[in-house]
Design a protein around this motif. Structure first.
Motif, PDB file in Angstrom:
ATOM      1  N   ASP A  71       0.849  -1.190   0.000  1.00 48.21           N
ATOM      2  CA  ASP A  71       0.000   0.000   0.000  1.00 48.21           C
ATOM      3  C   ASP A  71       0.881   1.234   0.000  1.00 48.21           C
ATOM      4  O   ASP A  71       2.111   1.142  -0.106  1.00 48.21           O
ATOM      5  CB  ASP A  71      -0.957  -0.008   1.203  1.00 48.21           C
ATOM      6  CG  ASP A  71      -0.236   0.219   2.530  1.00 48.21           C
ATOM      7  OD1 ASP A  71       1.011   0.079   2.559  1.00 48.21           O
ATOM      8  OD2 ASP A  71      -0.901   0.532   3.535  1.00 48.21           O
ATOM      9  N   ASN A  72       0.278   2.397   0.119  1.00 45.74           N
ATOM     10  CA  ASN A  72       1.026   3.650   0.194  1.00 45.74           C
ATOM     11  C   ASN A  72       1.294   4.001   1.648  1.00 45.74           C
ATOM     12  O   ASN A  72       0.383   3.950   2.485  1.00 45.74           O
ATOM     13  CB  ASN A  72       0.249   4.792  -0.464  1.00 45.74           C
ATOM     14  CG  ASN A  72       0.388   4.763  -1.974  1.00 45.74           C
ATOM     15  OD1 ASN A  72       1.324   4.180  -2.500  1.00 45.74           O
ATOM     16  ND2 ASN A  72      -0.549   5.385  -2.663  1.00 45.74           N
ATOM     17  N   THR A  74       2.748   6.788   4.677  1.00 47.12           N
ATOM     18  CA  THR A  74       2.384   8.176   4.984  1.00 47.12           C
ATOM     19  C   THR A  74       3.110   9.159   4.081  1.00 47.12           C
ATOM     20  O   THR A  74       2.670  10.300   3.902  1.00 47.12           O
ATOM     21  CB  THR A  74       2.721   8.485   6.461  1.00 47.12           C
ATOM     22  OG1 THR A  74       4.112   8.161   6.699  1.00 47.12           O
ATOM     23  CG2 THR A  74       1.850   7.660   7.398  1.00 47.12           C
ATOM     24  N   ASP A  75       4.241   8.711   3.503  1.00 43.34           N
ATOM     25  CA  ASP A  75       4.986   9.583   2.590  1.00 43.34           C
ATOM     26  C   ASP A  75       4.457   9.508   1.163  1.00 43.34           C
ATOM     27  O   ASP A  75       5.007  10.130   0.245  1.00 43.34           O
ATOM     28  CB  ASP A  75       6.475   9.226   2.601  1.00 43.34           C
ATOM     29  CG  ASP A  75       6.736   7.771   2.210  1.00 43.34           C
ATOM     30  OD1 ASP A  75       5.760   7.032   1.945  1.00 43.34           O
ATOM     31  OD2 ASP A  75       7.915   7.372   2.186  1.00 43.34           O
ATOM     32  N   GLY A  76       3.385   8.719   0.971  1.00 43.36           N
ATOM     33  CA  GLY A  76       2.801   8.617  -0.354  1.00 43.36           C
ATOM     34  C   GLY A  76       3.473   7.617  -1.266  1.00 43.36           C
ATOM     35  O   GLY A  76       3.045   7.417  -2.401  1.00 43.36           O
ATOM     36  N   ARG A  77       4.533   6.960  -0.777  1.00 44.10           N
ATOM     37  CA  ARG A  77       5.247   5.987  -1.603  1.00 44.10           C
ATOM     38  C   ARG A  77       4.810   4.569  -1.248  1.00 44.10           C
ATOM     39  O   ARG A  77       4.353   4.300  -0.135  1.00 44.10           O
ATOM     40  CB  ARG A  77       6.755   6.130  -1.403  1.00 44.10           C
ATOM     41  CG  ARG A  77       7.302   7.472  -1.871  1.00 44.10           C
ATOM     42  CD  ARG A  77       8.814   7.480  -1.873  1.00 44.10           C
ATOM     43  NE  ARG A  77       9.365   7.297  -0.537  1.00 44.10           N
ATOM     44  CZ  ARG A  77      10.661   7.044  -0.289  1.00 44.10           C
ATOM     45  NH1 ARG A  77      11.506   6.934  -1.292  1.00 44.10           N
ATOM     46  NH2 ARG A  77      11.076   6.900   0.957  1.00 44.10           N
ATOM     47  N   ARG A  79       4.829   0.740  -0.152  1.00 50.27           N
ATOM     48  CA  ARG A  79       5.551   0.008   0.892  1.00 50.27           C
ATOM     49  C   ARG A  79       4.967  -1.395   0.990  1.00 50.27           C
ATOM     50  O   ARG A  79       3.813  -1.636   0.638  1.00 50.27           O
ATOM     51  CB  ARG A  79       5.417   0.708   2.243  1.00 50.27           C
ATOM     52  CG  ARG A  79       3.980   0.737   2.742  1.00 50.27           C
ATOM     53  CD  ARG A  79       3.830   1.411   4.088  1.00 50.27           C
ATOM     54  NE  ARG A  79       2.428   1.428   4.498  1.00 50.27           N
ATOM     55  CZ  ARG A  79       1.993   1.950   5.643  1.00 50.27           C
ATOM     56  NH1 ARG A  79       2.846   2.514   6.490  1.00 50.27           N
ATOM     57  NH2 ARG A  79       0.701   1.905   5.940  1.00 50.27           N
ATOM     58  N   LYS A 133      -7.560  -0.949  -2.005  1.00 47.71           N
ATOM     59  CA  LYS A 133      -6.461   0.002  -2.126  1.00 47.71           C
ATOM     60  C   LYS A 133      -5.146  -0.770  -2.074  1.00 47.71           C
ATOM     61  O   LYS A 133      -4.939  -1.610  -1.201  1.00 47.71           O
ATOM     62  CB  LYS A 133      -6.504   1.035  -0.996  1.00 47.71           C
ATOM     63  CG  LYS A 133      -7.798   1.852  -0.937  1.00 47.71           C
ATOM     64  CD  LYS A 133      -7.990   2.722  -2.173  1.00 47.71           C
ATOM     65  CE  LYS A 133      -9.249   3.570  -2.068  1.00 47.71           C
ATOM     66  NZ  LYS A 133      -9.477   4.372  -3.297  1.00 47.71           N
ATOM     67  N   LYS A 163      -7.458   9.050  -7.195  1.00 51.74           N
ATOM     68  CA  LYS A 163      -6.028   8.882  -6.901  1.00 51.74           C
ATOM     69  C   LYS A 163      -5.191  10.039  -7.425  1.00 51.74           C
ATOM     70  O   LYS A 163      -4.269  10.501  -6.758  1.00 51.74           O
ATOM     71  CB  LYS A 163      -5.509   7.566  -7.500  1.00 51.74           C
ATOM     72  CG  LYS A 163      -5.927   6.349  -6.713  1.00 51.74           C
ATOM     73  CD  LYS A 163      -5.423   5.082  -7.326  1.00 51.74           C
ATOM     74  CE  LYS A 163      -6.050   4.810  -8.664  1.00 51.74           C
ATOM     75  NZ  LYS A 163      -5.823   3.447  -9.139  1.00 51.74           N
ATOM     76  N   ASP A 165      -2.660  10.305  -9.175  1.00 56.52           N
ATOM     77  CA  ASP A 165      -1.315   9.952  -9.611  1.00 56.52           C
ATOM     78  C   ASP A 165      -1.384   8.845 -10.667  1.00 56.52           C
ATOM     79  O   ASP A 165      -1.650   7.685 -10.356  1.00 56.52           O
ATOM     80  CB  ASP A 165      -0.498   9.485  -8.401  1.00 56.52           C
ATOM     81  CG  ASP A 165       0.953   9.172  -8.773  1.00 56.52           C
ATOM     82  OD1 ASP A 165       1.331   9.419  -9.934  1.00 56.52           O
ATOM     83  OD2 ASP A 165       1.683   8.672  -7.905  1.00 56.52           O
ATOM     84  N   HIS A 168       0.941   5.804 -10.232  1.00 53.18           N
ATOM     85  CA  HIS A 168       0.544   4.809  -9.232  1.00 53.18           C
ATOM     86  C   HIS A 168      -0.098   3.591  -9.906  1.00 53.18           C
ATOM     87  O   HIS A 168       0.224   2.443  -9.578  1.00 53.18           O
ATOM     88  CB  HIS A 168      -0.429   5.440  -8.236  1.00 53.18           C
ATOM     89  CG  HIS A 168      -0.900   4.506  -7.164  1.00 53.18           C
ATOM     90  ND1 HIS A 168      -0.161   4.225  -6.043  1.00 53.18           N
ATOM     91  CD2 HIS A 168      -2.042   3.772  -7.064  1.00 53.18           C
ATOM     92  CE1 HIS A 168      -0.820   3.363  -5.286  1.00 53.18           C
ATOM     93  NE2 HIS A 168      -1.968   3.073  -5.875  1.00 53.18           N
ATOM     94  N   ARG A 359      10.545   2.618  -4.950  1.00 47.01           N
ATOM     95  CA  ARG A 359      10.669   3.674  -3.935  1.00 47.01           C
ATOM     96  C   ARG A 359      11.911   4.531  -4.162  1.00 47.01           C
ATOM     97  O   ARG A 359      11.913   5.729  -3.893  1.00 47.01           O
ATOM     98  CB  ARG A 359      10.723   3.072  -2.535  1.00 47.01           C
ATOM     99  CG  ARG A 359       9.397   2.566  -2.009  1.00 47.01           C
ATOM    100  CD  ARG A 359       9.577   1.867  -0.665  1.00 47.01           C
ATOM    101  NE  ARG A 359      10.099   2.774   0.344  1.00 47.01           N
ATOM    102  CZ  ARG A 359       9.375   3.557   1.119  1.00 47.01           C
ATOM    103  NH1 ARG A 359       8.055   3.561   0.980  1.00 47.01           N
ATOM    104  NH2 ARG A 359       9.933   4.333   2.017  1.00 47.01           N
TER     105      ARG A 359
END
Length: 659
Positions: A71-72, A74-77, A79, A133, A163, A165, A168, A359
């Motif tokens: 998933d994404n 907290t930094d939006g990347r 993981r 998600k 979204k 992005d 993504h 990442r």
């Protein structure tokens, strides 16, 4: 079945509390990590980390519900969720990985639930909001392949306007493709130009997935490692007919992917039409299609989780069952280039490798992933195999063993299982250097155990000697034999002590050596007693001396037999170890060879079919350009067919068995 799933060497099941602790816990006869009740994942339970898996007998993980794999943060990347990795860590079986991708709100999750054999699991939604998600994972025992785990990956719907992005979606699609052995693309309506345009991610694959240079062209290399492709067309309302004749769903797909012939020209429209179709033809050697009618009325569609098959349209149920049957019977084990199959742990490491590349702003590289996976897995495989071997020997060996053969039997059984652990866990062990390291390390371990067996045996034998010859030693200390007739009494007591010594059990492998040394020392003392015994004539003394020499020779022969037995057993152990390592490796290599051969077969078949169709459409130059690559693939096929036996890849490991 995986070794970890069924280790039957006696004893009871060992349960360890936390999945992170079992690796440090002592090994037991059935090494089954227990994850049935965990709450130590932080002060508050993350909804992504629900308790969702329980261990079955044999160490097979049975997840009650899906968990989030990627998933994404907290930094939006992107993981990888550690909870999912810990679940995959427990799966030592080969994994068949099926991923579903497609636009949001098209019923992807429902298909995954049917593959899992249940109505609920992956979240279904009845609104315009996308429910899934990231990428969610559900691991279940494979319904058709014993000893395999079916890993279902449900992905976030593509094209979700919330979204924002665009990148993504691309990475979600790429990860689903890279992690799966079968990729299901789910869409609504029909396969037309519009539907193909929504698969623009396929056109971008060469930009987002890297392969190092090889003798094959880039698209061929990708085809060799890409999963099988299954297109499911939902809410299908057309008749499967072409030119008035009935066709199959597969024929429907292939017809939709046909190129416009060269005589239609090279207008932008024709080029665009052909490019969309060529991408799917270039990357996926195996392509299947399943069409499914609408399962229920509009109202019922909002409560699909509650509906039984009897509540659904019978045609849809039949079509859905046909899809599930194909996936369950035909989806293959997830493998890397060369037929190297993966288990759950390897799949988790692969996911981490790919996500880390994304990442860091890089493009996932297939060869780098293989190298990274090999470095992680092979070192770990050695560690775990040695850990098991040490624990098993410690648990079963009671020093001293009565014979070297007894120690060897325990070693043989433990080593065989340790090799199985390594073979099961190792990956892409080029030149077998890691397995050679394991052989060397286990030989050292066994050598040390043999030395300990010798040492403890000597200690035990000396203790038995002191008891068996206690009365003799007392008499010697008192000088009781330094008299007329004393020599005969000395010899009688010496023989009695030797008989008593030999009657004692569990003295170990040094029994004759310790006795021989003791008797040699006493024969020196006996010579003095014999010389001082006035009751013996010179002739009698000479006869007694000859008798002692004969007994010494007999004792030396017994010692020689024992030493030879130790040396022969050591050499036999080395030979048998060599043979067992090669035998197990050959089994693994044969499995990889068969998978690699099948991999080449499907790509060659696809390439030949593609070449014929290009010629039919008038694209002669493109068909000719394929010739060299097809020839190389066919050469690889022949090599794979001939590579049936592995050579002996190491010599005997010697020098660890000193006595």
């Amino acid at each position: 079945m995986s070794f970890w799933a069924h280790v039957s060497v006696g004893g009871s099941v060992c349960d360890y509390g936390d999945v992170g602790e079992w690796r440090n816990a002592p090994y037991c006869s059935k090494h089954v990590p227990d994850t049935s009740d965990h709450t130590g994942w932080g002060e508050q339970e993350d909804p992504l980390h629900r308790h969702s898996e329980t261990p079955l007998k044999g160490g097979i993980v049975a997840m009650k519900e899906p968990v989030c794999l990627i998933d994404n943060g907290t930094d939006g990347r992107l993981r990888v969720q550690q909870r999912s990795l810990q679940i995959l860590e427990q799966i030592q079986q080969p994994v068949v990985v099926v991923a579903v991708v497609g636009l949001y709100r098209t019923g992807k999750s429902y298909l995954m639930n049917r593959l899992a054999g249940t109505q609920t699991g992956f979240a279904l939604g009845s609104t315009i909001e996308s429910k899934t998600k990231g990428i969610w994972m559900w691991c279940v025992p494979h319904p058709n392949k014993a000893g395999h785990t079916l890993v279902l990956l449900d992905t976030e719907g593509l094209g979700d306007v919330e979204k924002g992005d665009e990148k993504h979606d691309t990475w979600i699609f790429c990860l689903a493709l890279l992690l799966s052995s079968t990729l299901v693309y789910n869409s609504l309506g029909t396969i037309d130009n519009n539907a193909l345009e929504k698969l623009q991610f396929v056109a971008e694959l060469t930009e987002h997935i890297k392969v190092k240079s090889s003798e094959h062209d880039r698209k061929t290399e990708l085809m060799l490692v890409f999963p099988s492709f299954v297109w499911t067309v939902r809410d299908f309302t057309l008749e499967l007919e072409l030119k008035g004749k009935p066709i199959t769903a597969d024929e429907y797909l292939e017809n939709a992917l046909k190129l416009k012939p060269v005589e239609t020209g090279s207008s932008p429209e024709v080029l665009k039409h052909n490019k969309l179709r060529q991408n799917l033809r270039d990357f996926f050697a195996v392509r299947r299609c399943f069409v499914m009618e609408r399962p229920a009325s509009g109202k019922d569609m909002k409560r699909m989780e509650q509906l039984r098959d009897s509540d659904l349209e019978s045609s849809f149920v039949q079509q859905a069952k046909a899809f599930c049957s194909y996936i369950h019977h035909s989806a293959q084990v997830k493998a890397m280039r060369g037929g190297r199959g993966l288990n759950g742990r390897m799949l988790g490491s692969l996911a981490e490798t790919y996500v880390e590349a994304i990442r860091s702003g890089k493009v996932p590289c297939l060869e780098s992933a293989v190298e990274s996976l090999a470095a992680i897995q092979n070192g770990r495989a050695i560690t775990e195999a040695l850990k098991f071997y040490r624990a098993e020997m410690e648990r079963k060996v009671k020093f001293p063993t009565e014979t070297q053969e007894a120690l060897s039997m325990i070693h043989t059984a433990a080593e065989k299982l340790a090799i199985s652990i390594f073979i099961n866990e190792s990956f892409n062990d080029q030149d077998h250097k890691y397995q050679q390291q394991l052989v060397t390390d286990m030989a050292k371990e066994y050598g040390e155990l043999c030395k300990k067996n010798v040492k403890v045996s000597r200690e035990v034998c000396r203790s038995v000697i002191s008891q068996a010859f206690a009365s003799l030693e007392k008499a010697l200390n008192n000088g009781s034999y330094m008299r007329s007739g004393g020599y005969e009494d000395f010899r009688c007591e010496l023989d009695r002590g030797a008989q008593l010594y030999r009657s004692e059990k569990r003295k170990g492998v040094m029994s004759e050596e310790v006795l021989t040394k003791y008797l040699e020392e006493k024969n020196v003392v006996g010579k003095t007693i014999r010389a001082a015994d006035r009751s013996l004539t010179e002739a009698q003394k000479k006869m007694e001396e000859d008798k002692v020499r004969r007994k010494e020779a007999e004792q030396q022969q017994k010692l020689l037999v024992q030493r030879n037995r130790l040396q022969q057993q050591a050499m036999w152990d080395l030979d048998r170890s060599n043979e067992e390592n090669i035998r197990q490796l050959e089994v693994k290599m044969e499995g990889e060879r068969v998978r690699a051969q099948a991999e080449l077969e499907r790509v060659v078949t696809a390439k030949l079919k593609e070449q014929r169709e290009l010629l039919e459409c008038g694209y002669k130059r493109r068909a000719q350009d394929m010739e060299e690559d097809i020839r190389k693939l066919q050469t690889d096929q022949k090599k794979a067919q001939e590579k049936k036996k592995s050579p002996s890849f190491w010599g005997k490991v010697a020098g660890f068995f000193g006595f």
